[in-house]
Design a protein around this motif. Structure first.
Motif, mmCIF file in Angstrom:
data_model
loop_
_atom_site.group_PDB
_atom_site.id
_atom_site.type_symbol
_atom_site.label_atom_id
_atom_site.label_comp_id
_atom_site.label_asym_id
_atom_site.label_seq_id
_atom_site.Cartn_x
_atom_site.Cartn_y
_atom_site.Cartn_z
ATOM 1 N N ALA A 293 0.738 -1.139 -0.255
ATOM 2 C CA ALA A 293 0.067 -0.099 0.081
ATOM 3 C C ALA A 293 0.883 1.184 0.029
ATOM 4 N N GLU A 294 1.789 1.351 0.769
ATOM 5 C CA GLU A 294 2.540 2.495 1.086
ATOM 6 C C GLU A 294 3.483 2.658 -0.312
ATOM 7 N N PHE A 295 4.082 1.480 -0.816
ATOM 8 C CA PHE A 295 4.841 1.385 -2.234
ATOM 9 C C PHE A 295 3.887 1.966 -3.245
ATOM 10 N N GLN A 296 2.712 1.607 -3.378
ATOM 11 C CA GLN A 296 1.779 2.056 -4.528
ATOM 12 C C GLN A 296 1.558 3.485 -4.274
ATOM 13 N N LYS A 297 1.494 4.187 -3.202
ATOM 14 C CA LYS A 297 1.222 5.628 -3.097
ATOM 15 C C LYS A 297 2.501 6.356 -3.392
ATOM 16 N N ALA A 298 3.755 5.776 -3.019
ATOM 17 C CA ALA A 298 4.939 6.375 -3.327
ATOM 18 C C ALA A 298 5.302 6.270 -4.914
ATOM 19 N N ILE A 299 5.100 5.353 -5.555
ATOM 20 C CA ILE A 299 5.329 5.191 -7.006
ATOM 21 C C ILE A 299 4.474 6.056 -7.636
ATOM 22 N N GLU A 300 3.008 6.221 -7.295
ATOM 23 C CA GLU A 300 2.135 6.988 -8.076
ATOM 24 C C GLU A 300 2.673 8.405 -7.837
ATOM 25 N N GLN A 301 3.052 8.894 -6.799
ATOM 26 C CA GLN A 301 3.450 10.217 -6.262
ATOM 27 C C GLN A 301 4.640 10.496 -7.193
ATOM 28 N N GLY A 302 5.884 9.356 -7.154
ATOM 29 C CA GLY A 302 6.908 9.744 -7.794
ATOM 30 C C GLY A 302 6.648 9.987 -9.235
ATOM 31 N N LEU A 303 5.752 9.102 -10.118
ATOM 32 C CA LEU A 303 5.523 9.384 -11.499
ATOM 33 C C LEU A 303 5.087 10.459 -11.602
ATOM 34 N N ASN A 304 3.792 10.955 -10.868
ATOM 35 C CA ASN A 304 3.195 11.978 -11.185
ATOM 36 C C ASN A 304 3.797 13.459 -10.981
ATOM 37 N N THR A 305 4.568 13.524 -9.972
ATOM 38 C CA THR A 305 5.240 14.559 -9.619
ATOM 39 C C THR A 305 6.755 14.803 -10.129
ATOM 40 N N ILE A 306 7.419 13.665 -10.138
ATOM 41 C CA ILE A 306 8.765 13.758 -10.459
ATOM 42 C C ILE A 306 9.141 13.263 -12.040
ATOM 43 N N ALA A 307 8.799 11.784 -12.223
ATOM 44 C CA ALA A 307 9.213 11.507 -13.561
ATOM 45 C C ALA A 307 8.648 12.187 -14.673
ATOM 46 N N SER A 308 7.311 12.367 -14.468
ATOM 47 C CA SER A 308 6.366 12.966 -15.574
ATOM 48 C C SER A 308 7.125 14.528 -15.828
ATOM 49 N N GLN A 309 7.960 15.174 -15.240
ATOM 50 C CA GLN A 309 8.794 16.521 -15.489
ATOM 51 C C GLN A 309 9.944 16.306 -16.521
ATOM 52 N N ALA A 310 10.427 14.892 -16.599
ATOM 53 C CA ALA A 310 11.490 14.667 -17.362
ATOM 54 C C ALA A 310 11.397 14.982 -19.077
ATOM 55 N N LYS A 311 12.326 15.265 -19.445
ATOM 56 C CA LYS A 311 12.202 15.424 -20.927
ATOM 57 C C LYS A 311 11.958 14.053 -21.725
ATOM 58 N N GLY A 312 10.913 14.001 -22.661
ATOM 59 C CA GLY A 312 10.797 12.806 -23.421
ATOM 60 C C GLY A 312 9.716 11.833 -22.591
ATOM 61 N N PHE A 313 9.259 12.021 -21.429
ATOM 62 C CA PHE A 313 8.501 11.082 -20.512
ATOM 63 C C PHE A 313 7.179 11.364 -21.176
ATOM 64 N N ARG A 314 6.764 10.203 -21.712
ATOM 65 C CA ARG A 314 5.269 10.000 -22.295
ATOM 66 C C ARG A 314 4.321 9.267 -21.681
ATOM 67 N N GLY A 315 4.349 8.639 -20.387
ATOM 68 C CA GLY A 315 3.657 8.262 -19.718
ATOM 69 C C GLY A 315 3.808 6.865 -18.848
ATOM 70 N N ALA A 316 3.290 6.357 -17.996
ATOM 71 C CA ALA A 316 3.732 5.216 -17.367
ATOM 72 C C ALA A 316 2.591 4.212 -17.051
ATOM 73 N N LYS A 317 2.862 2.945 -16.769
ATOM 74 C CA LYS A 317 2.027 1.912 -16.301
ATOM 75 C C LYS A 317 2.811 1.353 -15.100
ATOM 76 N N VAL A 318 1.753 0.929 -14.023
ATOM 77 C CA VAL A 318 2.435 0.140 -12.975
ATOM 78 C C VAL A 318 1.445 -0.982 -12.875
ATOM 79 N N ASN A 319 2.111 -2.377 -12.794
ATOM 80 C CA ASN A 319 1.446 -3.560 -12.776
ATOM 81 C C ASN A 319 1.757 -4.430 -11.393
ATOM 82 N N HIS A 320 0.724 -4.764 -10.512
ATOM 83 C CA HIS A 320 1.171 -5.539 -9.421
ATOM 84 C C HIS A 320 0.983 -6.944 -9.587
ATOM 85 N N GLY A 321 1.946 -7.765 -8.980
ATOM 86 C CA GLY A 321 1.954 -9.188 -9.249
ATOM 87 C C GLY A 321 0.930 -9.839 -8.350
ATOM 88 N N ILE A 322 0.285 -10.974 -9.045
ATOM 89 C CA ILE A 322 -0.933 -11.514 -8.394
ATOM 90 C C ILE A 322 -0.117 -12.817 -7.513
#
Length: 100
Positions: free
Chosen positions: A16-45
């Motif tokens: 739960a904590e990682f999922q919040k952190a990775i969403e935050q990191g993608l939306n606020t940090i990685a998305s600022q990078a030049k050439g970033f076009r989007g991301a998907k995160v999949n969780h293992g079953i």
């Protein structure tokens, strides 16, 4: 377009904590990078400590130089890195076919 796939293993019980952190990191940090076009995160079953992160980049250099060698990467790792059980396994792919 370049597809980055990162196979991430996290510490047990931190989903739960990682999922919040990775969403935050993608939306606020990685998305600022030049050439970033989007991301998907999949969780293992079968393995709930496993995640597969897909990031879409314009070029390989947008990731390897523009992002990895920037302060954005340092900020990104500060957010998601504490959850890692081991360094992520990362590979890059070129798009060769896409169906509608």
């Amino acid at each position: 377009m370049i597809l980055e796939i990162a196979d991430i293993r996290i510490q047990p019980g931190q989903q739960a904590e990682f999922q919040k952190a990775i969403e935050q990191g993608l939306n606020t940090i990685a998305s600022q990078a030049k050439g970033f076009r989007g991301a998907k995160v999949n969780h293992g079953i079968e393995n709930p400590e496993r995640y597969v992160l897909q990031i879409f980049w314009d070029t390989l250099e947008d990731h390897t130089v523009g992002f990895r060698e920037s302060e954005l990467f340092t900020q990104w790792r500060a957010i998601v890195g504490p959850f890692f059980a081991a360094p992520p396994q990362v590979e890059f792919f070129n798009l060769t076919f896409q169906s509608a």
